[in-house]
Design a protein around this motif. Sequence first.
Motif, PDB file in Angstrom:
ATOM      1  N   THR A 142      20.085 -40.546  73.869  1.00 26.33           N
ATOM      2  CA  THR A 142      20.996 -41.245  72.583  1.00 26.33           C
ATOM      3  C   THR A 142      21.195 -42.580  73.225  1.00 26.33           C
ATOM      4  OG1 THR A 142      21.420 -38.995  72.139  1.00 26.33           O
ATOM      5  CG2 THR A 142      22.929 -40.774  71.263  1.00 26.33           C
ATOM      6  N   GLY A 143      21.708 -42.689  74.322  1.00 27.35           N
ATOM      7  CA  GLY A 143      22.225 -44.272  74.830  1.00 27.35           C
ATOM      8  C   GLY A 143      20.934 -45.194  74.761  1.00 27.35           C
ATOM      9  N   ALA A 144      19.759 -44.651  75.245  1.00 27.75           N
ATOM     10  CA  ALA A 144      18.585 -45.615  74.925  1.00 27.75           C
ATOM     11  C   ALA A 144      18.300 -46.016  73.532  1.00 27.75           C
ATOM     12  CB  ALA A 144      17.339 -44.917  75.510  1.00 27.75           C
ATOM     13  N   VAL A 145      18.576 -45.141  72.539  1.00 26.26           N
ATOM     14  CA  VAL A 145      18.560 -45.433  71.268  1.00 26.26           C
ATOM     15  C   VAL A 145      19.403 -46.436  70.751  1.00 26.26           C
ATOM     16  CG1 VAL A 145      18.649 -44.442  68.839  1.00 26.26           C
ATOM     17  CG2 VAL A 145      17.298 -43.109  70.470  1.00 26.26           C
ATOM     18  N   VAL A 146      20.723 -46.190  71.125  1.00 26.54           N
ATOM     19  CA  VAL A 146      21.993 -47.099  70.620  1.00 26.54           C
ATOM     20  C   VAL A 146      21.516 -48.444  71.385  1.00 26.54           C
ATOM     21  CG1 VAL A 146      24.401 -47.870  71.091  1.00 26.54           C
ATOM     22  CG2 VAL A 146      23.723 -45.273  70.645  1.00 26.54           C
ATOM     23  N   GLU A 147      21.069 -48.483  72.805  1.00 22.83           N
ATOM     24  CA  GLU A 147      20.953 -49.734  73.268  1.00 22.83           C
ATOM     25  C   GLU A 147      19.713 -50.400  72.436  1.00 22.83           C
ATOM     26  OE1 GLU A 147      19.556 -49.832  77.209  1.00 22.83           O
ATOM     27  OE2 GLU A 147      21.203 -48.426  77.984  1.00 22.83           O
ATOM     28  N   ASP A 148      18.790 -49.859  72.242  1.00 26.37           N
ATOM     29  CA  ASP A 148      17.479 -50.487  71.176  1.00 26.37           C
ATOM     30  C   ASP A 148      18.073 -50.938  69.989  1.00 26.37           C
ATOM     31  OD1 ASP A 148      15.668 -49.529  72.944  1.00 26.37           O
ATOM     32  OD2 ASP A 148      14.960 -47.952  72.094  1.00 26.37           O
ATOM     33  N   ILE A 149      19.074 -50.165  69.323  1.00 31.13           N
ATOM     34  CA  ILE A 149      19.726 -50.816  68.110  1.00 31.13           C
ATOM     35  C   ILE A 149      20.378 -52.350  68.236  1.00 31.13           C
ATOM     36  CG2 ILE A 149      21.321 -50.369  66.296  1.00 31.13           C
ATOM     37  CD1 ILE A 149      20.681 -47.428  66.708  1.00 31.13           C
TER      38      ILE A 149
ATOM     39  N   ALA B   2      25.496 -50.494  52.916  1.00 28.62           N
ATOM     40  CA  ALA B   2      24.557 -51.221  53.198  1.00 28.62           C
ATOM     41  C   ALA B   2      24.323 -51.216  54.947  1.00 28.62           C
ATOM     42  CB  ALA B   2      24.367 -52.635  52.649  1.00 28.62           C
ATOM     43  N   ALA B   3      25.601 -51.138  55.520  1.00 28.82           N
ATOM     44  CA  ALA B   3      25.463 -51.316  56.784  1.00 28.82           C
ATOM     45  C   ALA B   3      25.138 -49.970  57.454  1.00 28.82           C
ATOM     46  CB  ALA B   3      27.011 -51.665  57.154  1.00 28.82           C
ATOM     47  N   LEU B   4      25.447 -48.816  56.767  1.00 28.19           N
ATOM     48  CA  LEU B   4      25.178 -47.586  57.096  1.00 28.19           C
ATOM     49  C   LEU B   4      23.449 -47.301  57.062  1.00 28.19           C
ATOM     50  CD1 LEU B   4      27.964 -45.441  55.650  1.00 28.19           C
ATOM     51  CD2 LEU B   4      27.284 -45.800  58.264  1.00 28.19           C
ATOM     52  N   ALA B   5      23.149 -47.952  56.044  1.00 30.97           N
ATOM     53  CA  ALA B   5      21.631 -47.972  55.864  1.00 30.97           C
ATOM     54  C   ALA B   5      20.724 -48.592  56.865  1.00 30.97           C
ATOM     55  CB  ALA B   5      20.971 -48.443  54.472  1.00 30.97           C
ATOM     56  N   GLN B   6      21.496 -49.635  57.577  1.00 31.37           N
ATOM     57  CA  GLN B   6      20.631 -50.344  58.613  1.00 31.37           C
ATOM     58  C   GLN B   6      20.557 -49.524  59.925  1.00 31.37           C
ATOM     59  OE1 GLN B   6      23.194 -54.223  58.284  1.00 31.37           O
ATOM     60  NE2 GLN B   6      21.415 -54.656  59.475  1.00 31.37           N
ATOM     61  N   LEU B   7      21.530 -48.525  59.944  1.00 35.10           N
ATOM     62  CA  LEU B   7      21.825 -47.534  60.973  1.00 35.10           C
ATOM     63  C   LEU B   7      20.986 -46.113  60.595  1.00 35.10           C
ATOM     64  CD1 LEU B   7      22.786 -48.657  63.564  1.00 35.10           C
ATOM     65  CD2 LEU B   7      23.847 -49.874  61.693  1.00 35.10           C
ATOM     66  N   ASP B   8      20.438 -46.085  59.533  1.00 33.53           N
ATOM     67  CA  ASP B   8      19.936 -44.830  59.051  1.00 33.53           C
ATOM     68  C   ASP B   8      20.949 -43.629  59.013  1.00 33.53           C
ATOM     69  OD1 ASP B   8      17.133 -45.600  58.748  1.00 33.53           O
ATOM     70  OD2 ASP B   8      16.806 -45.411  60.730  1.00 33.53           O
ATOM     71  N   MET B   9      22.019 -44.108  58.630  1.00 33.23           N
ATOM     72  CA  MET B   9      23.355 -43.151  58.319  1.00 33.23           C
ATOM     73  C   MET B   9      23.912 -43.103  57.130  1.00 33.23           C
ATOM     74  SD  MET B   9      24.277 -41.776  61.246  1.00 33.23           S
ATOM     75  CE  MET B   9      26.179 -41.650  61.086  1.00 33.23           C
ATOM     76  N   GLN B  10      23.002 -43.591  56.057  1.00 38.44           N
ATOM     77  CA  GLN B  10      23.808 -43.626  54.477  1.00 38.44           C
ATOM     78  C   GLN B  10      24.006 -42.133  54.024  1.00 38.44           C
ATOM     79  OE1 GLN B  10      20.636 -44.576  55.370  1.00 38.44           O
ATOM     80  NE2 GLN B  10      19.093 -44.699  54.102  1.00 38.44           N
ATOM     81  N   ASP B  11      22.967 -41.240  54.550  1.00 32.32           N
ATOM     82  CA  ASP B  11      23.127 -39.864  54.109  1.00 32.32           C
ATOM     83  C   ASP B  11      24.447 -39.109  54.870  1.00 32.32           C
ATOM     84  OD1 ASP B  11      21.959 -39.990  56.721  1.00 32.32           O
ATOM     85  OD2 ASP B  11      21.054 -38.018  56.610  1.00 32.32           O
ATOM     86  N   LYS B  12      25.079 -39.769  55.730  1.00 32.30           N
ATOM     87  CA  LYS B  12      26.158 -39.316  56.267  1.00 32.30           C
ATOM     88  C   LYS B  12      27.597 -39.886  55.914  1.00 32.30           C
ATOM     89  CE  LYS B  12      23.748 -36.903  59.200  1.00 32.30           C
ATOM     90  NZ  LYS B  12      23.767 -35.370  59.008  1.00 32.30           N
ATOM     91  N   ALA B  13      27.609 -40.618  54.844  1.00 28.71           N
ATOM     92  CA  ALA B  13      28.515 -41.288  54.213  1.00 28.71           C
ATOM     93  C   ALA B  13      29.971 -40.834  53.979  1.00 28.71           C
ATOM     94  CB  ALA B  13      28.144 -42.028  53.161  1.00 28.71           C
TER      95      ALA B  13
END
Length: 230
Positions: free
Chosen positions: A180-187, A128-139
């Motif tokens: 990439t840093g800007a994306v992380v800041e936005d998150i 669920a936490a990975l899904a919040q970051l659109d990373m579930q496919d990298k689990a």
Amino acid sequence: MTTPLISITDVRKTYGRGPNRFDALRGVSLDIHAGESLAIIGKSGSGKSTLMHLLALLDAPTSGRIELEGTDTSRLRGRALNRTRNKTFGFVFQQFFLTANTSVLDNVILPLKIAGVGRSDRKRKGLAALAQLDMQDKARNRAIDLSGGQKQRTVIARALVNNPRIIFADEPTGNLDSATGAVVEDILFALNREHGITLIVVTHDEDLAARCDRRIHIRDGVIVPEEVAA
């Protein structure tokens, strides 16, 4: 007025003795309220990282008082202290601190494992936490195989997995390119704005600091006014 989430009063931190004594913090007082975003700015050696470690209860002050929602944290010991840190705080560091050859999911669920959460719940919450970051496919991927941006998203997912009230971010974009840093800041700021997570950022980056609700400048172990810091 509501009780501050974190309140520190005349906090001092000294390392060494005699001629080797170093006063990292020299009487810092600060209130941090739930849901705000705060930047701690200062040059290397100013005391900003020391302050963050004390706020996060990773270290204890030499003197002074640190309160978490009105409770004196000096009373927390052993398991109670570890449990408070684990449940209350999430951490995002510049260096990532991922276990390289372990899966992304295993890295994310580490705080849950430390907290004694069962295996099935760990997996569910981690995904669920990975899904919040659109990373579930990298689990199932190994952490070593991720890009810098993906590694930092994984770190943020790990910070979120225990539903923390506060996220400490220490130079969170320092190892990333500007896009990439800007994306992380936005998150991070979306988590603050949309989920009410208090965000405390330690940074040299004035642009990142400017996005916070408030910023404080540390110089030689004390908080200095904006006009002095400029």
